[in-house]
Design a protein around this motif. Sequence first.
Motif, PDB file in Angstrom:
ATOM      1  N   VAL A  43       3.764  -3.114   4.791  1.00 25.42           N
ATOM      2  CA  VAL A  43       2.465  -2.866   4.167  1.00 25.42           C
ATOM      3  C   VAL A  43       1.359  -3.180   5.172  1.00 25.42           C
ATOM      4  CG1 VAL A  43       0.894  -3.453   2.284  1.00 25.42           C
ATOM      5  CG2 VAL A  43       3.375  -3.437   1.890  1.00 25.42           C
ATOM      6  N   VAL A  44       0.525  -2.169   5.446  1.00 28.28           N
ATOM      7  CA  VAL A  44      -0.630  -2.333   6.319  1.00 28.28           C
ATOM      8  C   VAL A  44      -1.878  -2.095   5.487  1.00 28.28           C
ATOM      9  CG1 VAL A  44      -1.873  -1.386   8.288  1.00 28.28           C
ATOM     10  CG2 VAL A  44       0.597  -1.682   8.413  1.00 28.28           C
ATOM     11  N   ALA A  45      -2.779  -3.079   5.445  1.00 29.94           N
ATOM     12  CA  ALA A  45      -4.016  -2.982   4.681  1.00 29.94           C
ATOM     13  C   ALA A  45      -5.176  -2.771   5.639  1.00 29.94           C
ATOM     14  CB  ALA A  45      -4.237  -4.238   3.847  1.00 29.94           C
ATOM     15  N   ALA A  46      -6.053  -1.798   5.337  1.00 27.96           N
ATOM     16  CA  ALA A  46      -7.119  -1.434   6.264  1.00 27.96           C
ATOM     17  C   ALA A  46      -8.443  -1.227   5.539  1.00 27.96           C
ATOM     18  CB  ALA A  46      -6.757  -0.160   7.020  1.00 27.96           C
ATOM     19  N   ALA A  47      -9.523  -1.667   6.164  1.00 26.66           N
ATOM     20  CA  ALA A  47     -10.893  -1.344   5.751  1.00 26.66           C
ATOM     21  C   ALA A  47     -11.837  -1.834   6.828  1.00 26.66           C
ATOM     22  CB  ALA A  47     -11.259  -1.971   4.398  1.00 26.66           C
ATOM     23  N   GLY A  48     -13.015  -1.247   6.875  1.00 29.36           N
ATOM     24  CA  GLY A  48     -14.055  -1.689   7.789  1.00 29.36           C
ATOM     25  C   GLY A  48     -15.335  -1.954   7.037  1.00 29.36           C
ATOM     26  N   ASP A  49     -16.402  -2.360   7.786  1.00 29.11           N
ATOM     27  CA  ASP A  49     -17.741  -2.521   7.215  1.00 29.11           C
ATOM     28  C   ASP A  49     -17.702  -3.600   6.131  1.00 29.11           C
ATOM     29  OD1 ASP A  49     -18.943   0.019   8.620  1.00 29.11           O
ATOM     30  OD2 ASP A  49     -17.033   0.613   7.726  1.00 29.11           O
ATOM     31  N   ILE A  50     -17.523  -4.845   6.593  1.00 29.79           N
ATOM     32  CA  ILE A  50     -16.984  -5.870   5.710  1.00 29.79           C
ATOM     33  C   ILE A  50     -17.989  -6.931   5.258  1.00 29.79           C
ATOM     34  CG2 ILE A  50     -15.223  -7.687   5.575  1.00 29.79           C
ATOM     35  CD1 ILE A  50     -13.445  -5.882   7.340  1.00 29.79           C
ATOM     36  N   ALA A  51     -18.379  -7.850   6.115  1.00 27.92           N
ATOM     37  CA  ALA A  51     -19.037  -9.079   5.664  1.00 27.92           C
ATOM     38  C   ALA A  51     -20.549  -9.049   5.859  1.00 27.92           C
ATOM     39  CB  ALA A  51     -18.454 -10.281   6.396  1.00 27.92           C
ATOM     40  N   CYS A  52     -21.291  -9.434   4.815  1.00 24.07           N
ATOM     41  CA  CYS A  52     -22.741  -9.595   4.924  1.00 24.07           C
ATOM     42  C   CYS A  52     -23.069 -10.845   5.736  1.00 24.07           C
ATOM     43  CB  CYS A  52     -23.368  -9.717   3.540  1.00 24.07           C
ATOM     44  SG  CYS A  52     -23.313  -8.200   2.559  1.00 24.07           S
ATOM     45  N   LEU A 289      -7.335   0.374   1.862  1.00 28.94           N
ATOM     46  CA  LEU A 289      -6.241   1.331   1.955  1.00 28.94           C
ATOM     47  C   LEU A 289      -4.977   0.559   2.280  1.00 28.94           C
ATOM     48  CD1 LEU A 289      -5.160   4.291   2.222  1.00 28.94           C
ATOM     49  CD2 LEU A 289      -5.699   4.093   4.665  1.00 28.94           C
ATOM     50  N   LYS A 290      -3.949   0.751   1.458  1.00 31.42           N
ATOM     51  CA  LYS A 290      -2.650   0.140   1.724  1.00 31.42           C
ATOM     52  C   LYS A 290      -1.677   1.243   2.113  1.00 31.42           C
ATOM     53  CE  LYS A 290      -3.118  -4.055  -1.000  1.00 31.42           C
ATOM     54  NZ  LYS A 290      -2.507  -4.961  -2.004  1.00 31.42           N
ATOM     55  N   LEU A 291      -1.238   1.189   3.350  1.00 27.26           N
ATOM     56  CA  LEU A 291      -0.271   2.129   3.878  1.00 27.26           C
ATOM     57  C   LEU A 291       1.109   1.489   3.857  1.00 27.26           C
ATOM     58  CD1 LEU A 291      -2.404   3.255   6.915  1.00 27.26           C
ATOM     59  CD2 LEU A 291      -1.723   4.758   5.037  1.00 27.26           C
ATOM     60  N   HIS A 292       2.066   2.187   3.273  1.00 26.94           N
ATOM     61  CA  HIS A 292       3.451   1.728   3.265  1.00 26.94           C
ATOM     62  C   HIS A 292       4.177   2.491   4.367  1.00 26.94           C
ATOM     63  CE1 HIS A 292       2.877  -0.381  -0.592  1.00 26.94           C
ATOM     64  NE2 HIS A 292       2.107   0.644  -0.889  1.00 26.94           N
ATOM     65  N   LEU A 293       4.376   1.832   5.502  1.00 19.67           N
ATOM     66  CA  LEU A 293       4.932   2.471   6.690  1.00 19.67           C
ATOM     67  C   LEU A 293       6.431   2.226   6.719  1.00 19.67           C
ATOM     68  CD1 LEU A 293       2.199   1.494   9.320  1.00 19.67           C
ATOM     69  CD2 LEU A 293       2.260   3.457   7.747  1.00 19.67           C
ATOM     70  N   GLY A 294       7.194   3.270   6.403  1.00 26.53           N
ATOM     71  CA  GLY A 294       8.635   3.145   6.315  1.00 26.53           C
ATOM     72  C   GLY A 294       9.346   3.725   7.520  1.00 26.53           C
ATOM     73  N   ASP A 295      10.653   3.853   7.400  1.00 31.33           N
ATOM     74  CA  ASP A 295      11.469   4.417   8.466  1.00 31.33           C
ATOM     75  C   ASP A 295      11.285   5.933   8.484  1.00 31.33           C
ATOM     76  OD1 ASP A 295      12.442   1.888   9.036  1.00 31.33           O
ATOM     77  OD2 ASP A 295      14.158   2.092   7.686  1.00 31.33           O
ATOM     78  N   ASN A 296      10.396   6.390   9.375  1.00 30.24           N
ATOM     79  CA  ASN A 296      10.117   7.816   9.560  1.00 30.24           C
ATOM     80  C   ASN A 296       9.409   8.442   8.359  1.00 30.24           C
ATOM     81  OD1 ASN A 296      10.192   9.854  11.520  1.00 30.24           O
ATOM     82  ND2 ASN A 296      11.939  10.857  10.560  1.00 30.24           N
ATOM     83  N   SER A 297       8.670   7.638   7.596  1.00 32.72           N
ATOM     84  CA  SER A 297       7.910   8.179   6.475  1.00 32.72           C
ATOM     85  C   SER A 297       6.822   7.183   6.082  1.00 32.72           C
ATOM     86  CB  SER A 297       8.818   8.462   5.273  1.00 32.72           C
ATOM     87  OG  SER A 297       9.380   7.263   4.778  1.00 32.72           O
TER      88      SER A 297
END
Length: 319
Positions: A43-52, A289-297
């Motif tokens: 599981v890779v979690a991503a986002a930008g433009d974060i902290a005030c 965004l949570k990306l589930h990065l598997g074996d070739n998928s």
Amino acid sequence: MTLIGKTVAAFLLAVLVMSSCRTSSGPPTATVEPPPVPEGAKVVAAAGDIACEPSDSDFDGGDPNQCQSRATADLLADADAVLPLGDLQYSDGKLEAFDQSYDATWGTFAAESYPVPGNHDYHVAGAAGYYDYWASKDRPIGSGRSGYYSWDLGSWHLIALNSNCDDVPCLDGSPQNDFLEQDLASTTQPCVLAYWHHPLFNSGETHGDSTPPGAKAFMEDLFAAGADIIVSGHEHNYQRYGKQDPNGQADPKGIREFVVGTGGKSHYGLLDEKDPNYEFGDAVDFGVLKLHLGDNSYSWEFVSVAGSVIDAGGPLRCN
């Protein structure tokens, strides 16, 4: 096609149809079901433009329409890796602001973080606050504080790039572009994800009329190498694009782009006229965004601070 394959294909079609109904303004529509998780997924979690900035009266989330970095950080607990996509600390990336605001929220997951810098991080000369903060956490910052590097996770190769081209040159022939080409040529991983701050394709109201030259140069090399996913921030909303080439032409062997500028600072609207391969957008929810990065998928979910899955899809095969 086997019965299982037909079931997965039907699920994917249903998810894409449901998610395409999400409006870019007004209250959220019904959420979608999470996608099947690929075998062996990380599981890779991503986002930008974060902290005030700490001087902002609402920097700790007093206003639900801005400064929600604490709420988005709460979504990171199950991530194997976190991708902070730039503009991590407003308004100018000073180290003292990082230490007070970002560190108390997303900084809780610094040990799992693989960051890239944004334009606001360079408001301090040389992005000194950004680099000093991540160096203090013993996280990758690129050779010579360049902001670009690569790493592996499971069967995936991930490439962090610096799209602040006035500060760290990006175009063909630059050290960064040479690094990218050599890195792509040397990896043996079957799947590739690249990430940086400024998106190439962008249907947002604030930055949608710009075409970052570095992002175009990056994507040209990534497309030639058969890369799979690009993730960026900068525009304060969520956008998903279908597979396409660097010129915006739909291509089944192209790259899927996500824009995830929803880390907590504020929201930007979406243009009425979207880029041709735009599939989905959300300009009202903070989330990751949570990306589930598997074996070739891979599969994906955009999860709001309320815990709702607003957009989802997959699993899809790598190129």
